[in-house]
Design an enzyme around this catalytic site. Structure first.
Site, PDB file in Angstrom:
ATOM      1  CE  LYS A   7      -2.196  -0.996   3.943  1.00 47.66           C
ATOM      2  NZ  LYS A   7      -1.636  -2.191   4.229  1.00 47.66           N
ATOM      3  NE  ARG A  38      -3.828  -1.405  10.518  1.00 44.20           N
ATOM      4  CZ  ARG A  38      -2.838  -0.844   9.885  1.00 44.20           C
ATOM      5  NH1 ARG A  38      -2.997   0.334   9.121  1.00 44.20           N
ATOM      6  NH2 ARG A  38      -1.706  -1.506   9.533  1.00 44.20           N
ATOM      7  NE  ARG A  79       8.103  -2.331   5.971  1.00 44.63           N
ATOM      8  CZ  ARG A  79       6.790  -2.121   5.678  1.00 44.63           C
ATOM      9  NH1 ARG A  79       6.101  -1.648   4.737  1.00 44.63           N
ATOM     10  NH2 ARG A  79       6.201  -2.448   6.746  1.00 44.63           N
ATOM     11  NE  ARG A 108       6.590   0.029  10.376  1.00 49.27           N
ATOM     12  CZ  ARG A 108       5.541  -0.229   9.712  1.00 49.27           C
ATOM     13  NH1 ARG A 108       5.534   0.148   8.533  1.00 49.27           N
ATOM     14  NH2 ARG A 108       4.528  -0.997  10.053  1.00 49.27           N
ATOM     15  NE  ARG A 139       2.996  -4.989  11.309  1.00 49.33           N
ATOM     16  CZ  ARG A 139       3.981  -4.622  10.564  1.00 49.33           C
ATOM     17  NH1 ARG A 139       5.203  -4.992  10.975  1.00 49.33           N
ATOM     18  NH2 ARG A 139       3.894  -3.924   9.492  1.00 49.33           N
TER      19      ARG A 139
HETATM   20  P1  ADP Z   1       1.449  -1.965   8.060  1.00 52.39           P
HETATM   21  O1  ADP Z   1       2.934  -1.660   7.452  1.00 52.39           O
HETATM   22  O2  ADP Z   1       1.456  -3.068   8.923  1.00 52.39           O
HETATM   23  O3  ADP Z   1       0.315  -1.662   7.160  1.00 52.39           O
HETATM   24  P2  ADP Z   1       1.102   0.735   9.183  1.00 52.39           P
HETATM   25  O4  ADP Z   1       2.221   1.542   9.397  1.00 52.39           O
HETATM   26  O5  ADP Z   1      -0.204   1.316   8.508  1.00 52.39           O
HETATM   27  O6  ADP Z   1       1.694  -0.601   9.332  1.00 52.39           O
HETATM   28  O7  ADP Z   1       0.506   0.623  10.920  1.00 52.39           O
HETATM   29  C1  ADP Z   1       1.325   0.488  11.923  1.00 52.39           C
HETATM   30  C2  ADP Z   1       1.025   0.449  13.224  1.00 52.39           C
HETATM   31  O8  ADP Z   1       0.245   1.300  13.609  1.00 52.39           O
HETATM   32  C3  ADP Z   1      -0.405  -0.880  13.156  1.00 52.39           C
HETATM   33  O9  ADP Z   1       0.063  -1.931  13.503  1.00 52.39           O
HETATM   34  C4  ADP Z   1      -1.220  -0.117  14.317  1.00 52.39           C
HETATM   35  O10 ADP Z   1      -0.754  -0.370  15.317  1.00 52.39           O
HETATM   36  C5  ADP Z   1      -1.056   1.255  14.109  1.00 52.39           C
HETATM   37  N1  ADP Z   1      -2.291   1.744  13.199  1.00 52.39           N
HETATM   38  C6  ADP Z   1      -2.080   2.177  11.838  1.00 52.39           C
HETATM   39  N2  ADP Z   1      -3.285   2.708  11.231  1.00 52.39           N
HETATM   40  C7  ADP Z   1      -4.282   2.244  12.325  1.00 52.39           C
HETATM   41  C8  ADP Z   1      -5.555   2.682  12.300  1.00 52.39           C
HETATM   42  N3  ADP Z   1      -6.445   3.024  11.222  1.00 52.39           N
HETATM   43  N4  ADP Z   1      -6.294   2.190  13.268  1.00 52.39           N
HETATM   44  C9  ADP Z   1      -5.582   1.661  14.431  1.00 52.39           C
HETATM   45  N5  ADP Z   1      -4.263   1.522  14.343  1.00 52.39           N
HETATM   46  C10 ADP Z   1      -3.567   1.911  13.409  1.00 52.39           C
END
Ligand code: ADP
Length: 195
Positions: A13, A88, A127, A139, A150
């Site tokens: 994404k 999410r 990554r 991260r 996750r």
């Molecule tokens: P990924 O690469 O897993 O898609 P993101 O960078 O989008 O991860 O998000 C990292 C973390 O931030 C998630 O695992 C969650 O804890 C938190 N997070 C991100 N977006 C949301 C959301 N819309 N609602 C709740 N938690 C979120």
């Protein structure tokens, strides 16, 4: 152009959003990035979010919906935006529908990147290696143990968001296992029909 990209962690994404941002000149609203910035800055939201994020859980809907509501009010989002990592949960999706309705805004597309789950962990590990090679900091949640959480969080809470959009919008799917350029082309094809 108002677009939502859906898909599990590691689906691509972020990569695709960055490309679309350039092409359509609209911001990428990545809630994960916004939350990581809050953690880094030590804001009250960041202090609440850190442990949850590090464990691979989800930050509360209220917090995240509030962040997005503020962000789409900003001037650069008036012509559109790409939502990456939001909604999410079905609750967040409902809140977004309400938010857009109040602003009389429509979504142009909801696109899901469909990927083979077995490929995700190795993408995340790659990554992490690339980040280290570039001298950056990996991260806190990009490790195999947290990744498992996750993915479980995704299955339980985020996968139902696709069904939500199948009900209220036309949900399009793109093969996220294809080459990065081909994924971009497939997304652009969908968007061209809309423009
Ligand atoms: P990924 O690469 O897993 O898609 P993101 O960078 O989008 O991860 O998000 C990292 C973390 O931030 C998630 O695992 C969650 O804890 C938190 N997070 C991100 N977006 C949301 C959301 N819309 N609602 C709740 N938690 C979120």
């Amino acid at each position: 152009m108002r677009l939502i990209l859906l898909g599990p962690p590691g689906a691509g994404k972020g990569t695709q959003s960055a490309r679309l941002r350039e092409k359509y000149n609209i911001p990428q609203l990545a809630t994960g990035d916004m939350l990581r910035a809050a953690v880094k800055a030590g804001t009250p939201v960041g202090l609440k979010a850190k442990a949850i994020m590090d464990a691979g859980g989800l930050v509360s809907d209220d917090i995240v919906v509030g962040i997005v509501a503020d962000r789409i009010e900003e001037a650069d989002a008036h012509n559109g935006f790409i939502l990456d990592g939001f909604p999410r949960t079905v609750k967040q999706a409902e809140a977004l529908t309400e938010m857009l309705h109040q602003k009389q805004m429509d979504l142009d597309a909801v696109i899901e990147l469909v990927v083979d789950e077995n490929a995700l962990l190795s993408r995340i590990e790659k990554r992490a290696q690339e980040t280290i090679a570039a001298g950056g900091t990996v991260r806190a949640d990009d490790n195999p143990e947290t990744f498992k959480n996750r993915l479980e969080t995704y299955r339980a809470q985020t996968a139902p968001v696709s069904s939500y959009y199948r009900g209220v919008e036309v949900l399009k799917t793109v093969d996220g296992m294809a080459e990065i350029d081909d994924v971009t082309a497939a997304i652009e094809n969908i968007l061209q029909v809309k423009v």
